[in-house]
Design an enzyme around this catalytic site. Sequence first.
Site, PDB file in Angstrom:
ATOM      1  N   LYS A  38      66.210 -12.396 -32.191  1.00 38.63           N
ATOM      2  CA  LYS A  38      66.296 -12.155 -33.637  1.00 38.63           C
ATOM      3  C   LYS A  38      67.328 -11.065 -33.954  1.00 38.63           C
ATOM      4  CE  LYS A  38      61.881 -11.100 -34.242  1.00 38.63           C
ATOM      5  NZ  LYS A  38      61.386 -11.215 -32.862  1.00 38.63           N
ATOM      6  N   ARG A 152      65.384  -7.873 -20.397  1.00 39.08           N
ATOM      7  CA  ARG A 152      66.050  -7.236 -21.538  1.00 39.08           C
ATOM      8  C   ARG A 152      66.252  -5.741 -21.284  1.00 39.08           C
ATOM      9  NH1 ARG A 152      64.087  -8.010 -27.659  1.00 39.08           N
ATOM     10  NH2 ARG A 152      62.289  -6.731 -27.113  1.00 39.08           N
ATOM     11  N   ARG A 187      62.526  -1.068 -22.743  1.00 37.08           N
ATOM     12  CA  ARG A 187      61.546  -0.624 -23.736  1.00 37.08           C
ATOM     13  C   ARG A 187      60.152  -0.607 -23.118  1.00 37.08           C
ATOM     14  NH1 ARG A 187      62.708  -4.210 -29.060  1.00 37.08           N
ATOM     15  NH2 ARG A 187      60.436  -4.255 -28.965  1.00 37.08           N
ATOM     16  N   ARG A 198      51.917  -8.966 -26.852  1.00 34.16           N
ATOM     17  CA  ARG A 198      52.841  -9.245 -27.966  1.00 34.16           C
ATOM     18  C   ARG A 198      52.929 -10.743 -28.232  1.00 34.16           C
ATOM     19  NH1 ARG A 198      58.099  -6.532 -26.130  1.00 34.16           N
ATOM     20  NH2 ARG A 198      58.882  -6.966 -28.215  1.00 34.16           N
TER      21      ARG A 198
END
Length: 242
Positions: A38, A152, A187, A198
């Site tokens: 996104k 990521r 993260r 999540r």
Amino acid sequence: MAIANRLVSAVQALVRILYWTLKRPRYIVLMGGPGAGKGTLATRISTALKLEHLSMGDLLRREKSSGSPLGKEVAGYVDTGQLVPDELAMRLLDSELSKWRYRNGAIFDGFPRRISQAKLLDEFLTRLRTEISQVIYLDISQEDLIERLAFRRTCSNPECGRSYHLKFEPPKEPGRCDECHSQLYQRPDDNADVIADRLAVFQQQTLPLLDYYGKVVLTFNSTNQSTSLSVFNAVMAALKAT
Ligand code: AMP
């Protein structure tokens, strides 16, 4: 002080209404599971359409790293992948959207994330006499999302926050952001335990928004083999056609 703040808000609202008689604002919602891409897509669309990119996750992380009382309050939710209470998210959204740079509208990345937030956003936009024009949904399998999140890496500079995929879109210099050369990090919510939570939050709370938004949803199927440019091109073609 309170009277002065109200006066400033009233003047801002008036200026915005006058500006909007010349140019209608456009509000687009971008939906997709965690790691769907996104942020990358929103950045590209924002440049192409000259719309501000409003990432709720980035706003929350910035607040957290500022160490403010609000930042301390949100940290527990963000680090464990739980949604922060609507009232906190709306407070941040409200103060962000009132900035002049949002005069042409916004692309919302990661907001709303549940129906109660969509209703609050609708009320907010109705008060401004405007509405959501399109919802873009990036549809990606759970397996691909898990792989994306595990690989990521994110820029540690809260003003940048660009993310990379170590396999598919790695940085030019290992461990450094291409944009601002800050260090990349993983993260805390991109670790395996939190990823599962999540994904569950997304399935249970966010996906029902597709029904809520109904006809204005544009769905794009994507896989880990799709490049961010090909997804962007498909989205832009669909946005131009609607
Ligand atoms: P993101 O960067 O979009 O993956 O968001 C990171 C985290 O910020 C989420 O896992 C939530 O803890 C929090 N968050 C982001 N957007 C929202 C929202 N609309 N409502 C509540 N919490 C949010």
